[in-house]
Design a protein around this motif. Sequence first.
Motif, PDB file in Angstrom:
ATOM      1  N   GLY A   1       2.218  -4.022   3.810  1.00  9.29           N
ATOM      2  CA  GLY A   1       3.516  -3.803   3.186  1.00  9.29           C
ATOM      3  C   GLY A   1       4.369  -2.932   4.091  1.00  9.29           C
ATOM      4  O   GLY A   1       5.095  -3.416   4.961  1.00  9.29           O
TER       5      GLY A   1
ATOM      6  N   VAL B   1      -0.755 -11.107  -2.839  1.00  8.21           N
ATOM      7  CA  VAL B   1       0.380 -11.191  -3.768  1.00  8.21           C
ATOM      8  C   VAL B   1       1.565 -11.832  -3.044  1.00  8.21           C
ATOM      9  O   VAL B   1       2.015 -11.329  -2.007  1.00  8.21           O
ATOM     10  CB  VAL B   1       0.778  -9.781  -4.266  1.00  8.21           C
ATOM     11  CG1 VAL B   1       2.028  -9.847  -5.130  1.00  8.21           C
ATOM     12  CG2 VAL B   1      -0.378  -9.146  -5.026  1.00  8.21           C
TER      13      VAL B   1
ATOM     14  N   SER C   1       2.097   2.520   4.410  1.00 12.57           N
ATOM     15  CA  SER C   1       2.216   3.931   4.017  1.00 12.57           C
ATOM     16  C   SER C   1       0.990   4.449   3.264  1.00 12.57           C
ATOM     17  O   SER C   1       1.010   5.553   2.729  1.00 12.57           O
ATOM     18  CB  SER C   1       3.469   4.135   3.163  1.00 12.57           C
ATOM     19  OG  SER C   1       3.295   3.564   1.882  1.00 12.57           O
TER      20      SER C   1
ATOM     21  N   ASN D   1      -2.305  -1.323  -4.439  1.00 12.71           N
ATOM     22  CA  ASN D   1      -2.921   0.015  -4.580  1.00 12.71           C
ATOM     23  C   ASN D   1      -2.792   0.596  -5.990  1.00 12.71           C
ATOM     24  O   ASN D   1      -3.251   1.700  -6.240  1.00 12.71           O
ATOM     25  CB  ASN D   1      -2.256   1.006  -3.608  1.00 12.71           C
ATOM     26  CG  ASN D   1      -2.772   0.869  -2.192  1.00 12.71           C
ATOM     27  OD1 ASN D   1      -3.673   0.095  -1.928  1.00 12.71           O
ATOM     28  ND2 ASN D   1      -2.199   1.624  -1.273  1.00 12.71           N
TER      29      ASN D   1
ATOM     30  N   LEU E   1      -2.663   6.030   2.261  1.00 12.17           N
ATOM     31  CA  LEU E   1      -3.244   7.307   2.686  1.00 12.17           C
ATOM     32  C   LEU E   1      -4.770   7.281   2.736  1.00 12.17           C
ATOM     33  O   LEU E   1      -5.404   8.318   2.853  1.00 12.17           O
ATOM     34  CB  LEU E   1      -2.770   8.423   1.733  1.00 12.17           C
ATOM     35  CG  LEU E   1      -1.270   8.728   1.819  1.00 12.17           C
ATOM     36  CD1 LEU E   1      -0.832   9.666   0.696  1.00 12.17           C
ATOM     37  CD2 LEU E   1      -0.922   9.335   3.179  1.00 12.17           C
TER      38      LEU E   1
ATOM     39  N   GLY F   1      -3.382  -7.854   4.318  1.00 14.09           N
ATOM     40  CA  GLY F   1      -1.968  -7.759   3.957  1.00 14.09           C
ATOM     41  C   GLY F   1      -1.376  -6.437   4.433  1.00 14.09           C
ATOM     42  O   GLY F   1      -2.082  -5.425   4.538  1.00 14.09           O
TER      43      GLY F   1
ATOM     44  N   GLY G   1      -7.088 -11.407  -3.259  1.00 12.55           N
ATOM     45  CA  GLY G   1      -6.036 -12.407  -3.086  1.00 12.55           C
ATOM     46  C   GLY G   1      -4.816 -11.710  -2.519  1.00 12.55           C
ATOM     47  O   GLY G   1      -4.772 -10.476  -2.418  1.00 12.55           O
TER      48      GLY G   1
END
Length: 462
Positions: free
Chosen positions: A75, A208, A78, A149, A80, A73, A206
């Motif tokens: 997003g 989201v 970003s 995260n 770290l 996945g 999984g």
Amino acid sequence: MKFNALNPTHIEHLQAMVASDRFSAGDSVLDLHARDQSSHPPHRPEAVIWPNSAAEVAEILKYANANLIPLTGWGSGSSLEGNPIPLKGGLVLDFSRMNRILAIRQEDFQADVQPGVVYQDLNEKLKHTGLFFPPDPGARATLGGMIANNASGTRTIYYGSTKDYVLKLSVALANGEIIELGTRASKTSSGYDLIRLFVGSEGTLGVVVGATVRLAGLPAEYSAAIANFPSIATAGKAVFEIMRGGLNPAALELLGPECVELMNREANLDLAVRPTIFMEFHGATTRQLAEILQMAAEICGEQGCHGFKPGLGRSERDRIFQARHDLGEMIVRNHPEERIKVMDVAVPISAYPELIDAINAEIAGTDLVTYYISHAGNGNVHLNILCQKGDHKLWGLIEEIVDRLVEKTLELGGTATGEHGIGLGKRKYMVAEHGASLQWMRQIKAVFDPNGILNPGKIFPS
Ligand SMILES: Cc1cc2nc3c(=O)[nH]c(=O)nc-3n(C[C@H](O)[C@H](O)[C@H](O)COP(=O)(O)OP(=O)(O)OC[C@H]3O[C@@H](n4cnc5c(N)ncnc54)[C@H](O)[C@@H]3O)c2cc1C
């Protein structure tokens, strides 16, 4: 696990599942999805898909699982710790097209979101409702990435982290099944808490595809203050005393003088270049907040505070906190020739001064360039350590220093990662931190993802 590389038949099938402009195996796209914001080496996926519905995600997962194609996945990228780097190639699912806020229920303090919603955009949308979504990592992160995260931020000390704000989750499993978790009630004691299992699992259990998140009311009154100290150690003691005194700050951030100097330069601020605590308090009345600030000033004074500046106005407060949020990016921008190691340890607050002593003992006497950034109220320290790119010997020494500090953190009852997650860089600490329970985590992974296609190579030491 043995995976299959994408072949022309796979590509043909996958392309047919989405519109043609939502599948790419172009070089620039693969490069953009090969690295996050960490210094971990990049690794390209073989193709990127931008799904636009939960059903599409489920169909892609089912196909990837049947054909042993790794899937990661994405997003905003970003992270770290290398969390979204597609270490084994395969597919990246980029959620930027699933970025709709589906509903805002002001009266219940709730919002339904797709995973690609950026939290700043959600808060912008909420601006006129008197509500907000409190977790605030420094970057433009998505709700899906924050859930994966379990992201936190400057306000976590008062408002909690992402895990505290997820009421319902829709998750697409590796086999293509979509499960609905949780309820819209503000409390429940019904069954196993699978939401908490998926939050923080970094997309390894999984994917989201939707969430209902809790919102908080904007504070009626707030007040902010800055305190300067002769050393990080004295500032650390003040942090502990503020927490022990039950002052309940909404933010309690500690920065080294090198950070303050950089913020002054980059954000046109005029702060004294000293170890500095930024603190904020939220409450119902200005009188209540004035009393709290008075107590904070006394505590700071007892620890040798050089200057306590209370009552910052809204615009000054916003400028300082914006600069604080931008600090990570400022450091990267100002050090293009350096690789940066970002430590993320967190200890119980009573051990915070001892952690600072351990950091000082490691750094003292070295020529290392460091930036001390800390969500201090949570005992969470991001020591940024710089290393000239290509200097493998120095990088090795820095790794050893961080390893020793993580060991010390665990002795103090803390964790190797307060908020950035395990990703790639912290896998080596999993045995020391979790012992025998790591084996149970592996079994859970095998239940949800028996073929290991979901974000392979993350969390577990190889
Ligand atoms: C300057 C800067 C400051 C930062 N400050 C903070 C901070 O204060 N606190 C903090 O917690 N973090 C901080 N971070 C780290 C980062 O912003 C957070 O970890 C954030 O939650 C990542 O979100 P993202 O949308 O970029 O996710 P990504 O980095 O794209 O992905 C994160 C993880 O989620 C997985 N993933 C993405 N979408 C989904 C999905 N829909 N379903 C399942 N898995 C998915 C990925 O595979 C990956 O494992 C900072 C980063 C930067 C660059």
